[in-house]
Design a protein around this motif. Structure first.
Motif, PDB file in Angstrom:
ATOM      1  N   LEU A  27       0.803  -1.220   0.000  1.00 31.71           N
ATOM      2  CA  LEU A  27       0.000   0.000   0.000  1.00 31.71           C
ATOM      3  C   LEU A  27       0.837   1.271   0.000  1.00 31.71           C
ATOM      4  CD1 LEU A  27      -2.776   1.263  -0.021  1.00 31.71           C
ATOM      5  CD2 LEU A  27      -2.826   1.088   2.490  1.00 31.71           C
ATOM      6  N   PRO A  28       1.786   1.457   0.939  1.00 35.79           N
ATOM      7  CA  PRO A  28       2.590   2.686   0.882  1.00 35.79           C
ATOM      8  C   PRO A  28       3.421   2.787  -0.391  1.00 35.79           C
ATOM      9  CG  PRO A  28       3.461   1.170   2.542  1.00 35.79           C
ATOM     10  CD  PRO A  28       2.129   0.648   2.132  1.00 35.79           C
ATOM     11  N   MET A  29       3.898   1.652  -0.903  1.00 33.28           N
ATOM     12  CA  MET A  29       4.671   1.671  -2.138  1.00 33.28           C
ATOM     13  C   MET A  29       3.805   2.141  -3.312  1.00 33.28           C
ATOM     14  SD  MET A  29       7.720   0.775  -1.359  1.00 33.28           S
ATOM     15  CE  MET A  29       8.631  -0.062  -0.059  1.00 33.28           C
ATOM     16  N   ILE A  30       2.568   1.640  -3.374  1.00 38.65           N
ATOM     17  CA  ILE A  30       1.676   2.019  -4.457  1.00 38.65           C
ATOM     18  C   ILE A  30       1.317   3.499  -4.364  1.00 38.65           C
ATOM     19  CG2 ILE A  30      -0.697   1.741  -5.310  1.00 38.65           C
ATOM     20  CD1 ILE A  30      -0.445  -1.226  -4.809  1.00 38.65           C
ATOM     21  N   ILE A  31       1.076   3.977  -3.138  1.00 37.05           N
ATOM     22  CA  ILE A  31       0.731   5.395  -2.969  1.00 37.05           C
ATOM     23  C   ILE A  31       1.900   6.286  -3.379  1.00 37.05           C
ATOM     24  CG2 ILE A  31       0.176   7.176  -1.269  1.00 37.05           C
ATOM     25  CD1 ILE A  31      -1.386   5.047   0.281  1.00 37.05           C
ATOM     26  N   GLY A  32       3.101   5.959  -2.882  1.00 34.27           N
ATOM     27  CA  GLY A  32       4.268   6.767  -3.223  1.00 34.27           C
ATOM     28  C   GLY A  32       4.577   6.759  -4.697  1.00 34.27           C
ATOM     29  N   ALA A  33       4.565   5.563  -5.301  1.00 33.61           N
ATOM     30  CA  ALA A  33       4.862   5.464  -6.724  1.00 33.61           C
ATOM     31  C   ALA A  33       3.747   6.084  -7.562  1.00 33.61           C
ATOM     32  CB  ALA A  33       5.061   4.001  -7.114  1.00 33.61           C
ATOM     33  N   GLY A  34       2.501   5.935  -7.117  1.00 34.37           N
ATOM     34  CA  GLY A  34       1.384   6.521  -7.851  1.00 34.37           C
ATOM     35  C   GLY A  34       1.474   8.039  -7.896  1.00 34.37           C
ATOM     36  N   LEU A  35       1.845   8.651  -6.767  1.00 34.88           N
ATOM     37  CA  LEU A  35       2.001  10.107  -6.735  1.00 34.88           C
ATOM     38  C   LEU A  35       3.126  10.554  -7.673  1.00 34.88           C
ATOM     39  CD1 LEU A  35       1.579  10.834  -2.908  1.00 34.88           C
ATOM     40  CD2 LEU A  35      -0.021  11.387  -4.750  1.00 34.88           C
ATOM     41  N   LEU A  36       4.226   9.805  -7.672  1.00 32.89           N
ATOM     42  CA  LEU A  36       5.328  10.153  -8.584  1.00 32.89           C
ATOM     43  C   LEU A  36       4.919   9.956 -10.033  1.00 32.89           C
ATOM     44  CD1 LEU A  36       8.319  11.120  -8.430  1.00 32.89           C
ATOM     45  CD2 LEU A  36       7.185  10.712  -6.259  1.00 32.89           C
ATOM     46  N   GLY A  37       4.056   8.962 -10.300  1.00 34.30           N
ATOM     47  CA  GLY A  37       3.574   8.771 -11.664  1.00 34.30           C
ATOM     48  C   GLY A  37       2.778   9.967 -12.153  1.00 34.30           C
ATOM     49  N   VAL A  38       1.915  10.501 -11.298  1.00 35.44           N
ATOM     50  CA  VAL A  38       1.133  11.686 -11.669  1.00 35.44           C
ATOM     51  C   VAL A  38       2.047  12.896 -11.836  1.00 35.44           C
ATOM     52  CG1 VAL A  38      -0.678  13.270 -10.914  1.00 35.44           C
ATOM     53  CG2 VAL A  38      -0.935  10.815 -10.524  1.00 35.44           C
ATOM     54  N   ILE A  39       3.027  13.053 -10.928  1.00 36.74           N
ATOM     55  CA  ILE A  39       3.979  14.165 -11.041  1.00 36.74           C
ATOM     56  C   ILE A  39       4.772  14.064 -12.336  1.00 36.74           C
ATOM     57  CG2 ILE A  39       6.095  15.129 -10.040  1.00 36.74           C
ATOM     58  CD1 ILE A  39       4.947  14.430  -7.281  1.00 36.74           C
ATOM     59  N   THR A  40       5.144  12.830 -12.711  1.00 39.01           N
ATOM     60  CA  THR A  40       5.854  12.632 -13.977  1.00 39.01           C
ATOM     61  C   THR A  40       5.027  13.121 -15.158  1.00 39.01           C
ATOM     62  OG1 THR A  40       6.987  10.682 -13.089  1.00 39.01           O
ATOM     63  CG2 THR A  40       6.908  10.901 -15.485  1.00 39.01           C
ATOM     64  N   THR A  41       3.757  12.766 -15.167  1.00 36.26           N
ATOM     65  CA  THR A  41       2.870  13.205 -16.243  1.00 36.26           C
ATOM     66  C   THR A  41       2.767  14.724 -16.284  1.00 36.26           C
ATOM     67  OG1 THR A  41       1.581  11.184 -15.977  1.00 36.26           O
ATOM     68  CG2 THR A  41       0.556  12.964 -17.198  1.00 36.26           C
ATOM     69  N   LEU A  42       2.619  15.342 -15.110  1.00 37.18           N
ATOM     70  CA  LEU A  42       2.518  16.799 -15.048  1.00 37.18           C
ATOM     71  C   LEU A  42       3.794  17.470 -15.546  1.00 37.18           C
ATOM     72  CD1 LEU A  42       0.778  17.187 -11.559  1.00 37.18           C
ATOM     73  CD2 LEU A  42      -0.270  17.530 -13.808  1.00 37.18           C
ATOM     74  N   LEU A  43       4.948  16.920 -15.165  1.00 30.59           N
ATOM     75  CA  LEU A  43       6.219  17.504 -15.606  1.00 30.59           C
ATOM     76  C   LEU A  43       6.400  17.388 -17.112  1.00 30.59           C
ATOM     77  CD1 LEU A  43       8.699  16.333 -12.808  1.00 30.59           C
ATOM     78  CD2 LEU A  43       7.936  18.666 -13.286  1.00 30.59           C
ATOM     79  N   ILE A  44       6.049  16.219 -17.671  1.00 37.42           N
ATOM     80  CA  ILE A  44       6.167  16.035 -19.118  1.00 37.42           C
ATOM     81  C   ILE A  44       5.285  17.040 -19.848  1.00 37.42           C
ATOM     82  CG2 ILE A  44       5.642  14.460 -21.026  1.00 37.42           C
ATOM     83  CD1 ILE A  44       6.452  12.156 -19.171  1.00 37.42           C
TER      84      ILE A  44
END
Length: 260
Positions: A27-44
């Motif tokens: 659960l914490p891994m999915i939350i942390g990685a999921g947030l970084l995934g959204v941030i990656t999309t926003l940065l791109i």
């Protein structure tokens, strides 16, 4: 290829989640990685739209930078912990049956990964069914979608969030490389076999299932990597479709040209 970028860029999210919680639970891994995934999309999107960097360059800059940060965080803060980049990149499907969800009373619900991926699968199917029209229009005719009041930006971010969630949920069992192979291989193969979008979605799922079954037995026969064998089969499927597809294959195109 945004999916490819997300699959690598979420590494710092996994490390930060571990550093904050001290736990390697899903659960914490999915939350942390999921947030970084959204941030990656926003940065791109930010680099592409506002910094006017080409799309491929924006993807390359973002995911290599974030992936490098993740490796640095691992080497500095988690060097003695079983949280290395090899686990994230390669994964190991053969270990899935060993990671069981066992309650405090000793009741076993089977492999933990199956529950995680099953839940994510239902979420993604629900998202596609509910937003099928919007996804179809924003993907193939964004100008028309915007003209009738559909926010292409919102649906783009929703789609990338779904990609992030799927990618992160798959890390634990298959790793980033096989995730990328399935994000690109089966859909690209289906794209060569049909021009109907609904049929293309179904073909993608079927092609993926066939690749898993054949790849698994290929790995068993060769006594090699399951993920590597499955990814290899997705490449062979695309090559066969590229040559022999009835609609877009090189062989049938050449036959039609000769007849004409």
């Amino acid at each position: 290829m945004v999916g490819d970028a997300i699959s690598h860029a979420v590494l710092p999210g996994i490390v930060i989640a571990f550093l904050l919680t001290g736990s390697r639970d899903s659960l914490p891994m999915i939350i942390g990685a999921g947030l970084l995934g959204v941030i990656t999309t926003l940065l791109i999107e930010f680099f592409h739209r506002y910094a006017r960097v080409q799309a491929d360059a924006a993807i390359g800059i973002t995911f290599t930078w974030l992936f490098a940060i993740g490796i640095i965080l691992i080497s500095v803060f988690a060097g003695q912990i079983d949280l290395d980049q090899d686990c994230v990149l390669y994964g190991e499907i053969a270990y899935v049956p060993l990671d069981l969800w066992i309650t405090e009373s000793g009741l076993s619900f089977g492999p933990r990964t199956l529950w995680t991926l099953g839940f994510v699968t239902l979420l993604v199917i629900g998202f596609i069914v509910t937003g099928y029209k919007e996804l179809f229009l924003t993907a193939f005719d964004p100008a028309y979608a915007a003209a009738i009041g559909i926010s292409t930006t919102v649906w783009y971010y929703l789609l990338m969030t779904a990609v992030s969630l799927t990618t992160v949920a798959s890390f634990e069992s298959v790793g980033a490389i096989l995730v990328v192979a399935f994000l690109v291989g089966p859909p690209a193969t289906a794209y060569l076999l049909t021009d109907n979008f609904k049929t293309m979605l179904l073909f993608s799922v079927g092609i993926g299932i066939v690749a898993v079954v054949i790849g698994y037995y290929l790995a068993y026969w060769l006594d090699g990597s399951i993920a590597g064998a499955v990814a290899t089969i997705t490449g062979l499927q695309f090559a066969l479709a590229f040559v022999f597809s009835p609609t877009h294959g090189l062989y049938f195109k050449r036959r039609r040209t000769q007849v004409a």
